[in-house]
Design a protein around this motif. Structure first.
Motif, PDB file in Angstrom:
ATOM      1  N   THR A  51      47.244  -4.024  64.073  1.00  5.77           N
ATOM      2  CA  THR A  51      47.872  -4.915  65.043  1.00  5.77           C
ATOM      3  C   THR A  51      49.178  -5.471  64.506  1.00  5.77           C
ATOM      4  N   TYR A  52      49.181  -5.843  63.233  1.00 11.55           N
ATOM      5  CA  TYR A  52      50.393  -6.392  62.624  1.00 11.55           C
ATOM      6  C   TYR A  52      51.534  -5.380  62.682  1.00 11.55           C
ATOM      7  N   ILE A  53      51.269  -4.122  62.364  1.00 15.27           N
ATOM      8  CA  ILE A  53      52.309  -3.087  62.365  1.00 15.27           C
ATOM      9  C   ILE A  53      52.831  -2.863  63.785  1.00 15.27           C
ATOM     10  N   VAL A  54      51.922  -2.810  64.750  1.00 13.56           N
ATOM     11  CA  VAL A  54      52.335  -2.589  66.148  1.00 13.56           C
ATOM     12  C   VAL A  54      53.188  -3.748  66.650  1.00 13.56           C
ATOM     13  N   VAL A  55      52.773  -4.989  66.361  1.00 13.03           N
ATOM     14  CA  VAL A  55      53.518  -6.154  66.817  1.00 13.03           C
ATOM     15  C   VAL A  55      54.892  -6.216  66.153  1.00 13.03           C
ATOM     16  N   ALA A  56      54.940  -5.949  64.837  1.00 16.43           N
ATOM     17  CA  ALA A  56      56.224  -5.959  64.135  1.00 16.43           C
ATOM     18  C   ALA A  56      57.180  -4.928  64.724  1.00 16.43           C
ATOM     19  N   PHE A  57      56.650  -3.772  65.080  1.00 23.32           N
ATOM     20  CA  PHE A  57      57.474  -2.728  65.697  1.00 23.32           C
ATOM     21  C   PHE A  57      57.956  -3.146  67.081  1.00 23.32           C
ATOM     22  N   LEU A  58      57.053  -3.659  67.920  1.00 19.74           N
ATOM     23  CA  LEU A  58      57.403  -3.976  69.304  1.00 19.74           C
ATOM     24  C   LEU A  58      58.369  -5.144  69.404  1.00 19.74           C
ATOM     25  N   LEU A  59      58.182  -6.169  68.579  1.00 21.52           N
ATOM     26  CA  LEU A  59      59.060  -7.334  68.654  1.00 21.52           C
ATOM     27  C   LEU A  59      60.513  -6.944  68.444  1.00 21.52           C
ATOM     28  N   TRP A  60      60.762  -6.139  67.431  1.00 20.28           N
ATOM     29  CA  TRP A  60      62.142  -5.734  67.176  1.00 20.28           C
ATOM     30  C   TRP A  60      62.610  -4.691  68.192  1.00 20.28           C
ATOM     31  N   ALA A  61      61.747  -3.735  68.530  1.00 18.94           N
ATOM     32  CA  ALA A  61      62.155  -2.665  69.438  1.00 18.94           C
ATOM     33  C   ALA A  61      62.578  -3.222  70.794  1.00 18.94           C
ATOM     34  N   VAL A  62      61.850  -4.207  71.318  1.00 18.01           N
ATOM     35  CA  VAL A  62      62.194  -4.786  72.619  1.00 18.01           C
ATOM     36  C   VAL A  62      63.532  -5.504  72.545  1.00 18.01           C
ATOM     37  N   LEU A  63      63.728  -6.336  71.512  1.00 21.37           N
ATOM     38  CA  LEU A  63      65.001  -7.038  71.353  1.00 21.37           C
ATOM     39  C   LEU A  63      66.161  -6.056  71.234  1.00 21.37           C
ATOM     40  N   TRP A  64      65.955  -5.026  70.468  1.00 23.05           N
ATOM     41  CA  TRP A  64      67.013  -4.035  70.221  1.00 23.05           C
ATOM     42  C   TRP A  64      67.372  -3.275  71.496  1.00 23.05           C
ATOM     43  N   LEU A  65      66.374  -2.846  72.255  1.00 23.69           N
ATOM     44  CA  LEU A  65      66.640  -2.085  73.480  1.00 23.69           C
ATOM     45  C   LEU A  65      67.307  -2.961  74.544  1.00 23.69           C
ATOM     46  N   VAL A  66      66.907  -4.211  74.640  1.00 18.72           N
ATOM     47  CA  VAL A  66      67.560  -5.122  75.582  1.00 18.72           C
ATOM     48  C   VAL A  66      69.025  -5.323  75.201  1.00 18.72           C
ATOM     49  N   ALA A  67      69.270  -5.495  73.904  1.00 12.47           N
ATOM     50  CA  ALA A  67      70.644  -5.668  73.438  1.00 12.47           C
ATOM     51  C   ALA A  67      71.484  -4.429  73.733  1.00 12.47           C
ATOM     52  N   LEU A  68      70.916  -3.245  73.533  1.00  4.24           N
ATOM     53  CA  LEU A  68      71.648  -2.012  73.828  1.00  4.24           C
ATOM     54  C   LEU A  68      71.949  -1.891  75.320  1.00  4.24           C
ATOM     55  N   ALA A  69      70.993  -2.269  76.148  1.00  2.84           N
ATOM     56  CA  ALA A  69      71.193  -2.173  77.599  1.00  2.84           C
ATOM     57  C   ALA A  69      72.322  -3.086  78.069  1.00  2.84           C
ATOM     58  N   ALA A  70      72.505  -4.216  77.375  1.00  2.70           N
ATOM     59  CA  ALA A  70      73.538  -5.178  77.782  1.00  2.70           C
ATOM     60  C   ALA A  70      74.824  -5.027  76.987  1.00  2.70           C
ATOM     61  N   SER A  71      74.922  -4.004  76.164  1.00  2.00           N
ATOM     62  CA  SER A  71      76.030  -3.921  75.217  1.00  2.00           C
ATOM     63  C   SER A  71      77.390  -3.788  75.899  1.00  2.00           C
ATOM     64  N   GLU A  72      77.478  -2.988  76.951  1.00  2.00           N
ATOM     65  CA  GLU A  72      78.786  -2.754  77.576  1.00  2.00           C
ATOM     66  C   GLU A  72      79.368  -4.042  78.141  1.00  2.00           C
ATOM     67  N   ARG A  73      78.542  -4.810  78.850  1.00  2.00           N
ATOM     68  CA  ARG A  73      79.024  -6.052  79.437  1.00  2.00           C
ATOM     69  C   ARG A  73      79.142  -7.150  78.389  1.00  2.00           C
ATOM     70  N   ALA A  74      78.217  -7.153  77.401  1.00  2.00           N
ATOM     71  CA  ALA A  74      78.189  -8.228  76.408  1.00  2.00           C
ATOM     72  C   ALA A  74      79.323  -8.139  75.403  1.00  2.00           C
ATOM     73  N   THR A  75      79.977  -6.993  75.297  1.00  2.00           N
ATOM     74  CA  THR A  75      81.046  -6.836  74.310  1.00  2.00           C
ATOM     75  C   THR A  75      82.415  -6.710  74.963  1.00  2.00           C
ATOM     76  N   ALA A  76      82.537  -7.181  76.201  1.00  2.00           N
ATOM     77  CA  ALA A  76      83.796  -7.030  76.919  1.00  2.00           C
ATOM     78  C   ALA A  76      84.893  -7.921  76.346  1.00  2.00           C
ATOM     79  N   ARG A  77      84.527  -9.063  75.760  1.00  3.73           N
ATOM     80  CA  ARG A  77      85.511 -10.002  75.234  1.00  3.73           C
ATOM     81  C   ARG A  77      85.192 -10.339  73.787  1.00  3.73           C
ATOM     82  N   ARG A  78      86.209 -10.824  73.090  1.00  2.00           N
ATOM     83  CA  ARG A  78      86.054 -11.065  71.668  1.00  2.00           C
ATOM     84  C   ARG A  78      84.956 -12.085  71.348  1.00  2.00           C
ATOM     85  N   PRO A  79      84.889 -13.239  72.016  1.00  2.00           N
ATOM     86  CA  PRO A  79      83.798 -14.180  71.721  1.00  2.00           C
ATOM     87  C   PRO A  79      82.419 -13.581  71.956  1.00  2.00           C
TER      88      PRO A  79
END
Length: 320
Positions: A51-79
Motif C-alpha cells: 500500500t505504501y508503494i502504491v500510494v507513494a507512486f499515485l500521489l506524485w503521478a497525479v500531481l505530475w500529470l495535472v501539472a503537465l496538462a496545465a503546462s501550456e497555459r501555466a507557462t505563458a508568462r514569466r511569473p
C-alpha cells in the motif's frame, strides 16, 4: 532542451525513485511499516509495504500529470513560469525526501513500532524542497514578458469638465460556499454544545478554525474596483473591506487582458515581486501598470471600460 521534455524526464525520474527505493530494500523493511509520526519521532500509524508503494507512486503521478496538462497555459508568462517550474521540481523533491526519510526510519527495524524519525530529517526535507523550488523557478523563469500588451491601451474620450465613475465586480460563487459552509458548521457546533453533545474543550478547539474560514471566505469570494477622479479603489468582500487605494498619479497605463488561474498559480491573491494578481475567476482582467513597472491584474467584469476610463483620467491629468 524542450520544456515539456524536461518536465516529463523529471517526473519519470521521481516515479522511478519512488518505486525503486522501497522495492530494493524490501527485505530490510518491516511489513507493515511506520508511515505516520507523532511527537519525538515516534510512529503513530502503519501501512503495508504494498500500500505504501502504491500510494507513494499515485500521489506524485497525479500531481505530475495535472501539472503537465496545465503546462501550456501555466507557462505563458514569466511569473507563472516561475511558479510552475518551482512547484514541479519542489514538490518532486518533497516527495523524494518523504520517501527516503520514511524508508530510512524503518530500515532494519524489527517491527513498525520500533521505527524512529528524527525531527531534523523532517526539517531538512522541507528546506530541501523549498530550496529546489526556488532554484528551479529562478533558472526556468525565462525571458521577461513584453513591457507592453499586444495592442495599445484603450482610452475613453472625455468632454471638457466631464466627470465619470466606473465600478466593476466579480464574484466566485464556489468560494462563496466556503463561508456559508463554515457558518453552518458554527451554528451546528453551537447547537451541539448547547445540548451537551459536544464538550466545551472540543468546541473551543474547533471554533477558531471555522471562524478563520468564515472570515477568509467572506473577504476573498468577491472583489470590486471603483475608478474615480483621483484614484482606483480595490475592495474585497460584500462590505468593501479591506480596500486598496491606488492614486492615479502612480499609474502609467491600464488595459484588459484574458488570464486564467493556471497562468498565475491558482485562485486568490497570487504573485511575485513586481507582478500580482487577484484571481477570482478566469477570463477578463483589468491590468494596471504603475510608474515603477509593477503590474496588478484583477479578474473583474467589464475590465475594458474600466481601463479606458483610467487611461482617460491619466491623460487628462498630464494635459497642459
Amino acid at each position: 532542451m524542450n520544456p515539456r521534455i524536461t518536465a516529463v524526464i523529471w517526473g519519470l525520474l521521481v516515479i522511478a525513485a519512488q518505486l525503486a527505493l522501497p522495492l530494493a530494500l524490501r527485505d530490510r523493511l518491516p511489513d507493515p511499516l511506520a508511515t505516520r509520526w507523532g511527537l519525538g519521532g515516534l510512529p503513530s500509524r502503519s501501512t503495508s509495504l504494498t500500500t505504501y508503494i502504491v500510494v507513494a507512486f499515485l500521489l506524485w503521478a497525479v500531481l505530475w500529470l495535472v501539472a503537465l496538462a496545465a503546462s501550456e497555459r501555466a507557462t505563458a508568462r514569466r511569473p507563472s513560469r516561475t511558479v510552475w517550474w518551482g512547484g514541479l521540481f519542489g514538490l518532486g523533491a518533497l516527495a523524494l525526501g518523504a520517501n527516503v526519510t520514511t524508508v530510512l526510519a524503518n530500515l532494519d527495524a524489527p517491527d513498525w513500532t520500533a521505527a524512529r524519525l528524527p525531527g531534523w530529517q523532517v526539517l531538512a526535507v522541507i528546506a530541501a524542497g523549498f530550496g529546489v523550488a526556488v532554484l528551479a523557478g529562478y533558472l526556468r523563469r525565462g525571458a521577461p514578458d513584453g513591457d507592453l500588451p499586444h495592442r495599445s491601451p484603450p482610452v475613453l474620450r472625455l468632454r471638457a469638465g466631464q466627470r465619470s465613475v466606473w465600478v466593476g465586480h466579480a464574484v466566485n460563487r464556489w468560494l462563496a460556499l466556503l463561508p456559508a459552509a463554515a457558518l453552518a458548521a458554527v451554528l451546528v457546533l453551537g447547537l451541539l454544545y448547547a445540548t451537551g453533545l459536544v464538550a466545551g474543550g472540543t468546541a473551543t478547539s474547533v471554533l477558531p478554525g471555522l471562524v478563520l474560514v468564515l472570515a477568509a471566505g467572506v473577504l476573498t469570494s468577491s472583489v470590486s474596483v471603483q475608478v474615480g477622479d483621483s484614484r482606483v479603489v480595490v475592495q474585497f468582500g460584500p462590505l468593501g473591506w479591506p480596500a486598496r487605494r491606488i492614486p492615479l498619479s502612480r499609474i502609467e497605463s491600464a488595459w484588459s487582458e484574458t488570464r486564467h488561474p493556471a497562468e498565475v498559480g491558482g485562485w486568490g491573491i497570487r504573485g511575485l515581486p513586481g507582478s500580482s494578481t487577484i484571481m477570482l475567476r478566469g477570463g477578463e482582467c483589468l491590468v494596471i501598470r504603475d510608474r515603477s513597472g509593477g503590474r496588478l491584474a484583477i479578474s473583474i467584469d467589464d475590465a475594458e471600460r474600466g481601463a479606458s476610463l483610467i487611461n482617460a483620467l491619466i491623460a487628462e491629468r498630464v494635459e497642459p
